[in-house]
Write a protein that holds these residues in place. Sequence first.
Motif, short mmCIF file in Angstrom:
data_model
loop_
_atom_site.label_atom_id
_atom_site.label_comp_id
_atom_site.label_asym_id
_atom_site.label_seq_id
_atom_site.Cartn_x
_atom_site.Cartn_y
_atom_site.Cartn_z
N ARG A 1 -6.83 -5.09 -0.96
CA ARG A 1 -7.09 -5.31 0.59
C ARG A 1 -6.99 -4.19 1.34
NH1 ARG A 1 -4.91 -11.01 -0.15
NH2 ARG A 1 -6.80 -12.02 -0.96
N GLY A 2 -5.80 -3.65 1.18
CA GLY A 2 -5.44 -2.52 2.08
C GLY A 2 -6.16 -1.22 1.63
N ARG A 3 -6.48 -0.98 0.38
CA ARG A 3 -7.24 0.22 0.01
C ARG A 3 -8.62 0.08 0.51
NH1 ARG A 3 -7.61 -0.50 -5.41
NH2 ARG A 3 -5.83 0.98 -5.84
N THR A 4 -9.12 -1.20 0.66
CA THR A 4 -10.59 -1.40 1.09
C THR A 4 -10.47 -0.91 2.45
OG1 THR A 4 -11.15 -2.90 -0.53
CG2 THR A 4 -12.62 -3.07 1.43
N ARG A 5 -9.51 -1.37 3.31
CA ARG A 5 -9.44 -1.12 4.69
C ARG A 5 -9.20 0.46 5.12
NH1 ARG A 5 -6.27 -5.14 8.16
NH2 ARG A 5 -7.08 -3.72 9.86
N VAL B 1 0.74 -1.10 -0.10
CA VAL B 1 -0.04 0.04 -0.14
C VAL B 1 1.01 1.26 0.06
CG1 VAL B 1 -1.68 1.29 1.47
CG2 VAL B 1 -2.04 -1.21 1.22
N ALA B 2 2.18 1.30 0.70
CA ALA B 2 2.98 2.42 0.91
C ALA B 2 3.47 2.62 -0.52
CB ALA B 2 3.85 2.22 1.91
N LEU B 3 3.91 1.65 -1.15
CA LEU B 3 4.43 1.94 -2.42
C LEU B 3 3.55 2.19 -3.34
CD1 LEU B 3 7.19 -0.98 -2.47
CD2 LEU B 3 7.76 1.45 -2.15
N ALA C 1 3.87 -3.70 -10.66
CA ALA C 1 5.17 -4.45 -11.03
C ALA C 1 6.38 -3.90 -10.59
CB ALA C 1 5.19 -4.39 -12.62
N GLU C 2 6.38 -2.55 -10.26
CA GLU C 2 7.42 -2.11 -9.66
C GLU C 2 7.57 -2.31 -8.27
OE1 GLU C 2 8.17 2.22 -12.02
OE2 GLU C 2 6.59 2.12 -10.55
N ALA C 3 6.28 -2.51 -7.61
CA ALA C 3 6.32 -2.88 -6.11
C ALA C 3 6.80 -4.21 -6.03
CB ALA C 3 4.98 -2.58 -5.54
#
Length: 177
Positions: free
Chosen positions: A163-167, A133-135, A144-146
Amino acid sequence: MNAAGLDEALVAAAQAGSTDAFSRLVERHQQAVRSFLRRTCGDWAAADDLAQETFLAAWSRIRRLEQGASVRAWLCGIGYNKHLTAVRSASRARTRDAAWEAGRPVIGVGRSDDRLTLERVMGELPAEQRACVALCLAADFSHAEAADALGLPLGTVKSHVSRGRTRLLQALGGSDG
């Protein structure tokens, strides 16, 4: 032997490959080069870094120094060119950063309670999910970069980001629509 004669002897030895002779040249002239760069840069740490770069460059170019030339002037010239290169590089970086900032979308997190909520929820995410999520969301990395940066499969990164965006959106009262 006078200072100029000593410099000429040390240069000749350094040109023949003597690292000891070059070391003595550095010892003899490093204070003058550092002082010059400190006055030129106005930043002591940057000047010390440039002085080191100057002496590294001088070692690789020692064979080009003509007999009888002033070692101190030659070194200060290399240092000044290193300084100019650093100034140009910093200017390009500022221009590039300003262009990036101008084109960057404004994130709707402005209130400090929203920021605190985001920080709290980010801290609750599993470590790999938080890194993805941070990257991808905060640092604008592609999936792809992450994946390359984190050594994770592409699908795993995509899942973690989703999942992180949803949270995060749930914590802020939004929806992932």
